[in-house]
Motif scaffolding. Sequence first.
Motif, PDB file in Angstrom:
ATOM      1  N   ASP A   1       0.817  -1.216   0.000  1.00 49.34           N
ATOM      2  CA  ASP A   1       0.000   0.000   0.000  1.00 49.34           C
ATOM      3  C   ASP A   1       0.849   1.264   0.000  1.00 49.34           C
ATOM      4  OD1 ASP A   1      -2.431  -1.231  -0.198  1.00 49.34           O
ATOM      5  OD2 ASP A   1      -2.963  -1.072   1.925  1.00 49.34           O
ATOM      6  N   LEU A   2       2.021   1.215   0.641  1.00 51.13           N
ATOM      7  CA  LEU A   2       2.919   2.375   0.584  1.00 51.13           C
ATOM      8  C   LEU A   2       3.312   2.665  -0.861  1.00 51.13           C
ATOM      9  CD1 LEU A   2       5.369   1.779   3.600  1.00 51.13           C
ATOM     10  CD2 LEU A   2       3.664   3.599   3.398  1.00 51.13           C
ATOM     11  N   ALA A   3       3.657   1.611  -1.594  1.00 47.78           N
ATOM     12  CA  ALA A   3       4.133   1.793  -2.961  1.00 47.78           C
ATOM     13  C   ALA A   3       3.013   2.084  -3.946  1.00 47.78           C
ATOM     14  CB  ALA A   3       4.910   0.556  -3.406  1.00 47.78           C
ATOM     15  N   GLU A   4       1.887   1.396  -3.787  1.00 46.10           N
ATOM     16  CA  GLU A   4       0.847   1.437  -4.808  1.00 46.10           C
ATOM     17  C   GLU A   4      -0.240   2.467  -4.532  1.00 46.10           C
ATOM     18  OE1 GLU A   4      -0.452  -2.588  -4.906  1.00 46.10           O
ATOM     19  OE2 GLU A   4       1.394  -3.333  -5.851  1.00 46.10           O
ATOM     20  N   ASN A   5      -0.370   2.904  -3.268  1.00 45.96           N
ATOM     21  CA  ASN A   5      -1.452   3.831  -2.935  1.00 45.96           C
ATOM     22  C   ASN A   5      -0.952   5.134  -2.313  1.00 45.96           C
ATOM     23  OD1 ASN A   5      -3.901   2.202  -3.638  1.00 45.96           O
ATOM     24  ND2 ASN A   5      -3.003   0.790  -2.173  1.00 45.96           N
ATOM     25  N   LEU A   6      -0.263   5.046  -1.187  1.00 45.34           N
ATOM     26  CA  LEU A   6       0.160   6.273  -0.523  1.00 45.34           C
ATOM     27  C   LEU A   6       1.222   7.019  -1.324  1.00 45.34           C
ATOM     28  CD1 LEU A   6       0.064   8.238   1.804  1.00 45.34           C
ATOM     29  CD2 LEU A   6       1.690   6.780   3.039  1.00 45.34           C
ATOM     30  N   GLY A   7       2.227   6.302  -1.807  1.00 47.84           N
ATOM     31  CA  GLY A   7       3.291   6.967  -2.557  1.00 47.84           C
ATOM     32  C   GLY A   7       2.774   7.833  -3.690  1.00 47.84           C
ATOM     33  N   PRO A   8       1.949   7.294  -4.580  1.00 42.71           N
ATOM     34  CA  PRO A   8       1.418   8.129  -5.663  1.00 42.71           C
ATOM     35  C   PRO A   8       0.610   9.328  -5.174  1.00 42.71           C
ATOM     36  CG  PRO A   8       1.163   5.809  -6.186  1.00 42.71           C
ATOM     37  CD  PRO A   8       1.632   5.860  -4.763  1.00 42.71           C
ATOM     38  N   ARG A   9      -0.095   9.208  -4.045  1.00 40.22           N
ATOM     39  CA  ARG A   9      -0.844  10.347  -3.514  1.00 40.22           C
ATOM     40  C   ARG A   9       0.077  11.433  -2.964  1.00 40.22           C
ATOM     41  NH1 ARG A   9      -4.024   6.055  -3.528  1.00 40.22           N
ATOM     42  NH2 ARG A   9      -6.308   6.265  -3.626  1.00 40.22           N
ATOM     43  N   LEU A  10       1.330  11.053  -2.674  1.00 36.82           N
ATOM     44  CA  LEU A  10       2.332  12.031  -2.233  1.00 36.82           C
ATOM     45  C   LEU A  10       3.147  12.566  -3.397  1.00 36.82           C
ATOM     46  CD1 LEU A  10       3.612  10.174   0.968  1.00 36.82           C
ATOM     47  CD2 LEU A  10       1.936  12.046   0.843  1.00 36.82           C
ATOM     48  N   GLY A  11       2.760  12.208  -4.611  1.00 36.40           N
ATOM     49  CA  GLY A  11       3.455  12.690  -5.790  1.00 36.40           C
ATOM     50  C   GLY A  11       4.679  11.884  -6.155  1.00 36.40           C
ATOM     51  N   TRP A  12       4.869  10.748  -5.461  1.00 33.85           N
ATOM     52  CA  TRP A  12       6.039   9.901  -5.735  1.00 33.85           C
ATOM     53  C   TRP A  12       5.737   8.950  -6.876  1.00 33.85           C
ATOM     54  CZ3 TRP A  12       6.204   4.479  -4.967  1.00 33.85           C
ATOM     55  CH2 TRP A  12       7.473   3.906  -5.105  1.00 33.85           C
ATOM     56  N   ARG A  13       6.774   8.664  -7.667  1.00 29.04           N
ATOM     57  CA  ARG A  13       6.647   7.703  -8.755  1.00 29.04           C
ATOM     58  C   ARG A  13       7.656   6.584  -8.552  1.00 29.04           C
ATOM     59  NH1 ARG A  13       6.396  10.625 -14.506  1.00 29.04           N
ATOM     60  NH2 ARG A  13       5.763   8.495 -15.051  1.00 29.04           N
ATOM     61  N   PRO A  14       7.219   5.333  -8.638  1.00 28.68           N
ATOM     62  CA  PRO A  14       8.149   4.219  -8.439  1.00 28.68           C
ATOM     63  C   PRO A  14       9.192   4.166  -9.536  1.00 28.68           C
ATOM     64  CG  PRO A  14       6.027   3.419  -9.230  1.00 28.68           C
ATOM     65  CD  PRO A  14       5.846   4.872  -8.916  1.00 28.68           C
ATOM     66  N   THR A  15      10.348   3.645  -9.174  1.00 25.96           N
ATOM     67  CA  THR A  15      11.439   3.475 -10.130  1.00 25.96           C
ATOM     68  C   THR A  15      11.335   2.090 -10.733  1.00 25.96           C
ATOM     69  OG1 THR A  15      12.844   4.918  -8.829  1.00 25.96           O
ATOM     70  CG2 THR A  15      13.938   3.506 -10.426  1.00 25.96           C
ATOM     71  N   SER A  16      11.384   2.012 -12.045  1.00 25.80           N
ATOM     72  CA  SER A  16      11.260   0.722 -12.707  1.00 25.80           C
ATOM     73  C   SER A  16      12.588   0.003 -12.672  1.00 25.80           C
ATOM     74  CB  SER A  16      10.813   0.914 -14.151  1.00 25.80           C
ATOM     75  OG  SER A  16      11.755   1.698 -14.851  1.00 25.80           O
TER      76      SER A  16
END
Length: 340
Positions: free
Chosen positions: A325-340
């Motif tokens: 949930d940190l990576a898939e939900n909260l992170g994007p709501r904080l403007g963060w984008r995962p690194t591929s």
Amino acid sequence: MPRRGEPLRKLGFLTIGRFDTAAPLPGHEETLEVIERAEHLGFDSVWLRCRHLQPGISSPVAIMAAATQRTRRIELGTAVIPLGLENPFRLAEDLATVDILSGGRVNPGVSVGTPMRYDDYKTALYPDTSDAEDFSKERVLRLLRHLRGEPVSEFEGTVGIERFTRSIQPHSPGLADRVWYGGGMSSARWAGEQGINYLTSSVVSIEGTDSFDFATIQAQNIDTYLAHHPRPENARVSQGLVVIPTDSATADQVRRYREYAAGRFERTRTPQGPRGMLFSPDYVGTSDELADQLFDHAGFQRASEAAFALPFSFGADDYQQIINDLAENLGPRLGWRPTS
């Protein structure tokens, strides 16, 4: 700095790496699997707690060494290594070796001061010098000098077929720039003056401030750090609150998470101990709720990255849900984008 509409630069999490003392292998393997999972999910970093004489990670450098062989991108940090139990000379050798193996991904977070419960084991640790050891910030400076490649020996040359150098080997360029230090107002100023990175956590001290509000004090500490850093535009500041998203949690998990936070809330009301340590509340809720709370948090507003702390006492399934949930939900709501 992550305010509403501005992206969080980096997202990671902190784990204690717990295990069963009667069978320690499965717990250590679980920690390594968590690091692999974090890289797969696009996290920027995983941070390891350091716990001595406890069923938690006692050798974070060894865990990081193993993780370098299972990952290729994610940063590996320590939060923190208490230098009172370390020889900076030997620690510098180990850190540099692991940093070379990782391709330059190690972020050593360190602390100083008299080790926790030192009197219980000081003669085992320092049988001849236990009452003469220097636990001041000089220990950090020694580590930094070693990591920067400053001479430690008066001799350089060849003896027989063996070659000797004046500085610690291997040397990993840039590692000294990835050292982190945490603490209150005076430590924030000192870390800034040294040009090293600044770790914040879920505890602050009221020393040097007239506030009793956690977020306000944390923000003041960060402001002090940045004001004394020679290159504030390049400074890294990480926030490490306990943040538990519940988007995909079961009803039982939500209940247990809220009970966990409620059981720790009383200590947040007033400063604790002679230094006036003030604890942050734990944050539990949906990612929408958590994002609103974090964007309103004065400390979060000043951090350039976050490494949210996983609670101590949950199970593997709980940690997997929280990390997802940190990576898939909260992170994007904080403007963060995962690194591929």
